[in-house]
Design an enzyme around this catalytic site. Sequence first.
Site, PDB file in Angstrom:
ATOM      1  N   LYS A 122       0.683  20.804  10.890  1.00  0.00           N
ATOM      2  CA  LYS A 122       0.772  19.860  12.011  1.00  0.00           C
ATOM      3  C   LYS A 122       2.231  19.420  12.244  1.00  0.00           C
ATOM      4  O   LYS A 122       2.713  19.432  13.372  1.00  0.00           O
ATOM      5  CB  LYS A 122      -0.107  18.616  11.758  1.00  0.00           C
TER       6      LYS A 122
ATOM      7  N   ARG B 231      -7.832  10.074  12.325  1.00  0.00           N
ATOM      8  CA  ARG B 231      -8.328  10.665  11.087  1.00  0.00           C
ATOM      9  C   ARG B 231      -9.709  10.163  10.726  1.00  0.00           C
ATOM     10  O   ARG B 231     -10.250  10.550   9.704  1.00  0.00           O
ATOM     11  CB  ARG B 231      -7.371  10.272   9.975  1.00  0.00           C
TER      12      ARG B 231
ATOM     13  N   ARG C  60       5.540  22.947  -1.307  1.00  0.00           N
ATOM     14  CA  ARG C  60       6.363  21.914  -0.672  1.00  0.00           C
ATOM     15  C   ARG C  60       6.712  20.807  -1.669  1.00  0.00           C
ATOM     16  O   ARG C  60       7.798  20.242  -1.634  1.00  0.00           O
ATOM     17  CB  ARG C  60       5.625  21.325   0.531  1.00  0.00           C
TER      18      ARG C  60
ATOM     19  N   ARG D  28       7.620  13.957  -1.951  1.00  0.00           N
ATOM     20  CA  ARG D  28       6.423  13.196  -1.567  1.00  0.00           C
ATOM     21  C   ARG D  28       5.550  12.958  -2.793  1.00  0.00           C
ATOM     22  O   ARG D  28       5.219  13.888  -3.517  1.00  0.00           O
ATOM     23  CB  ARG D  28       5.636  13.955  -0.480  1.00  0.00           C
TER      24      ARG D  28
ATOM     25  N   ARG E  82      -6.791  14.528  -1.333  1.00  0.00           N
ATOM     26  CA  ARG E  82      -6.535  14.499   0.120  1.00  0.00           C
ATOM     27  C   ARG E  82      -7.478  15.455   0.849  1.00  0.00           C
ATOM     28  O   ARG E  82      -7.972  15.155   1.931  1.00  0.00           O
ATOM     29  CB  ARG E  82      -5.077  14.878   0.410  1.00  0.00           C
TER      30      ARG E  82
HETATM   31  P1  AP5 Z   1       3.219  20.775   7.372  1.00  0.00           P
HETATM   32  O1  AP5 Z   1       3.676  21.200   8.716  1.00  0.00           O
HETATM   33  O2  AP5 Z   1       3.947  19.677   6.693  1.00  0.00           O
HETATM   34  O3  AP5 Z   1       1.651  20.480   7.398  1.00  0.00           O
HETATM   35  P2  AP5 Z   1       0.909  19.153   7.797  1.00  0.00           P
HETATM   36  O4  AP5 Z   1      -0.396  19.562   8.377  1.00  0.00           O
HETATM   37  O5  AP5 Z   1       1.793  18.279   8.638  1.00  0.00           O
HETATM   38  O6  AP5 Z   1       0.702  18.569   6.333  1.00  0.00           O
HETATM   39  P3  AP5 Z   1       0.878  17.098   5.756  1.00  0.00           P
HETATM   40  O7  AP5 Z   1       0.811  17.181   4.285  1.00  0.00           O
HETATM   41  O8  AP5 Z   1       2.082  16.425   6.303  1.00  0.00           O
HETATM   42  O9  AP5 Z   1      -0.409  16.483   6.362  1.00  0.00           O
HETATM   43  P4  AP5 Z   1      -1.246  15.329   5.865  1.00  0.00           P
HETATM   44  O10 AP5 Z   1      -2.194  15.284   6.997  1.00  0.00           O
HETATM   45  O11 AP5 Z   1      -1.851  15.352   4.533  1.00  0.00           O
HETATM   46  O12 AP5 Z   1      -0.141  14.218   5.662  1.00  0.00           O
HETATM   47  P5  AP5 Z   1       0.248  12.945   6.496  1.00  0.00           P
HETATM   48  O13 AP5 Z   1       1.692  12.789   6.366  1.00  0.00           O
HETATM   49  O14 AP5 Z   1      -0.361  12.953   7.847  1.00  0.00           O
HETATM   50  O15 AP5 Z   1       3.190  22.091   6.463  1.00  0.00           O
HETATM   51  C1  AP5 Z   1       2.893  22.000   5.095  1.00  0.00           C
HETATM   52  C2  AP5 Z   1       3.757  23.043   4.344  1.00  0.00           C
HETATM   53  O16 AP5 Z   1       3.368  24.347   4.770  1.00  0.00           O
HETATM   54  C3  AP5 Z   1       5.269  22.932   4.634  1.00  0.00           C
HETATM   55  O17 AP5 Z   1       5.984  23.191   3.472  1.00  0.00           O
HETATM   56  C4  AP5 Z   1       5.510  24.002   5.706  1.00  0.00           C
HETATM   57  O18 AP5 Z   1       6.811  24.496   5.663  1.00  0.00           O
HETATM   58  C5  AP5 Z   1       4.479  25.044   5.321  1.00  0.00           C
HETATM   59  N1  AP5 Z   1       3.974  25.789   6.484  1.00  0.00           N
HETATM   60  C6  AP5 Z   1       3.711  25.317   7.731  1.00  0.00           C
HETATM   61  N2  AP5 Z   1       3.250  26.304   8.522  1.00  0.00           N
HETATM   62  C7  AP5 Z   1       3.186  27.417   7.742  1.00  0.00           C
HETATM   63  C8  AP5 Z   1       2.774  28.770   7.994  1.00  0.00           C
HETATM   64  N3  AP5 Z   1       2.331  29.166   9.199  1.00  0.00           N
HETATM   65  N4  AP5 Z   1       2.821  29.656   6.964  1.00  0.00           N
HETATM   66  C9  AP5 Z   1       3.283  29.263   5.715  1.00  0.00           C
HETATM   67  N5  AP5 Z   1       3.696  27.999   5.433  1.00  0.00           N
HETATM   68  C10 AP5 Z   1       3.642  27.092   6.434  1.00  0.00           C
HETATM   69  O19 AP5 Z   1      -0.533  11.786   5.665  1.00  0.00           O
HETATM   70  C11 AP5 Z   1      -0.150  11.400   4.367  1.00  0.00           C
HETATM   71  C12 AP5 Z   1      -0.974  10.204   3.928  1.00  0.00           C
HETATM   72  O20 AP5 Z   1      -0.722   9.092   4.798  1.00  0.00           O
HETATM   73  C13 AP5 Z   1      -2.503  10.392   3.997  1.00  0.00           C
HETATM   74  O21 AP5 Z   1      -3.024  10.994   2.834  1.00  0.00           O
HETATM   75  C14 AP5 Z   1      -2.982   8.941   4.178  1.00  0.00           C
HETATM   76  O22 AP5 Z   1      -2.966   8.238   2.965  1.00  0.00           O
HETATM   77  C15 AP5 Z   1      -1.899   8.348   5.078  1.00  0.00           C
HETATM   78  N6  AP5 Z   1      -2.234   8.500   6.504  1.00  0.00           N
HETATM   79  C16 AP5 Z   1      -1.546   9.243   7.424  1.00  0.00           C
HETATM   80  N7  AP5 Z   1      -2.123   9.144   8.622  1.00  0.00           N
HETATM   81  C17 AP5 Z   1      -3.202   8.325   8.472  1.00  0.00           C
HETATM   82  C18 AP5 Z   1      -4.202   7.860   9.356  1.00  0.00           C
HETATM   83  N8  AP5 Z   1      -4.227   8.232  10.654  1.00  0.00           N
HETATM   84  N9  AP5 Z   1      -5.158   7.043   8.860  1.00  0.00           N
HETATM   85  C19 AP5 Z   1      -5.150   6.657   7.569  1.00  0.00           C
HETATM   86  N10 AP5 Z   1      -4.233   7.075   6.659  1.00  0.00           N
HETATM   87  C20 AP5 Z   1      -3.256   7.902   7.120  1.00  0.00           C
END
Ligand code: AP5
Length: 190
Positions: free
Chosen positions: A14, A89, A128, A134, A145
């Site tokens: 994402k 979410r 990552r 992180r 997660r």
């Molecule tokens: P990346 O692009 O970072 O993937 P992502 O889907 O953004 O993953 P996140 O870990 O950031 O998502 P998340 O939903 O768990 O975390 P968030 O920050 O929202 O890619 C991941 C890796 O893969 C990278 O190294 C990238 O380079 C690699 N990659 C990408 N594309 C690729 C490809 N095609 N091929 C190979 N490699 C690839 O949330 C974190 C925490 O915050 C949650 O657990 C929760 O506690 C809280 N939180 C956030 N939002 C909310 C909400 N709305 N409500 C409640 N709690 C929330």
Amino acid sequence: MFNLVLFGPPGSGKGTQSENIIKSFELQHISTGDLLRSEVKHETPLGVEAKKFMDQGQLVPDEVVIGMISSKIDAHPDSNGFIFDGFPRTVAQAEALDKLLQFKETPINIVLSLIVNEEELMARLINRGKDSGRSDDNEEVIAKRLKTYHNETAPVATFYDEQDKLVEIKGVGTVEDIFSAISKEIEQSM
Ligand code: AP5
């Protein structure tokens, strides 16, 4: 205005794809994960509270996240539209977002759901975690997660499918090929 939800499990790409989308389509990126990590970094009261949930792979309470989104939307009145990354979410968050946008007379146009298998998600996030700094990028928290995603977030896809807004995108392959599939869907929907 054009509003897009980029949906998918942790590690589905994402954040990576959002960077490409904002460059090509000039939309305002709102990532609740980034907003929360900034609060944690600055040790604000909200950040101190949120960290307890994030470090356990749990969701931060809905009212906290919805409040953050509302002020972020208000801060960009002249935007061409928004990419919501990592939000909504829960179904409660999706309903709250619909209400916020209804008030502004600008609905969600499309929800792109990145489909990636669990083995690949785990491998990407562990990789990552070697240099991301992180606190939730370790095997134990990643597993939590993913469980939280299945239990609380996956129903959001059904919510948008019922509104005929959900489009699935194969999220495995090169970043460029995935972006090309995403661009095609955005262009068709604009
Ligand atoms: P990346 O692009 O970072 O993937 P992502 O889907 O953004 O993953 P996140 O870990 O950031 O998502 P998340 O939903 O768990 O975390 P968030 O920050 O929202 O890619 C991941 C890796 O893969 C990278 O190294 C990238 O380079 C690699 N990659 C990408 N594309 C690729 C490809 N095609 N091929 C190979 N490699 C690839 O949330 C974190 C925490 O915050 C949650 O657990 C929760 O506690 C809280 N939180 C956030 N939002 C909310 C909400 N709305 N409500 C409640 N709690 C929330």
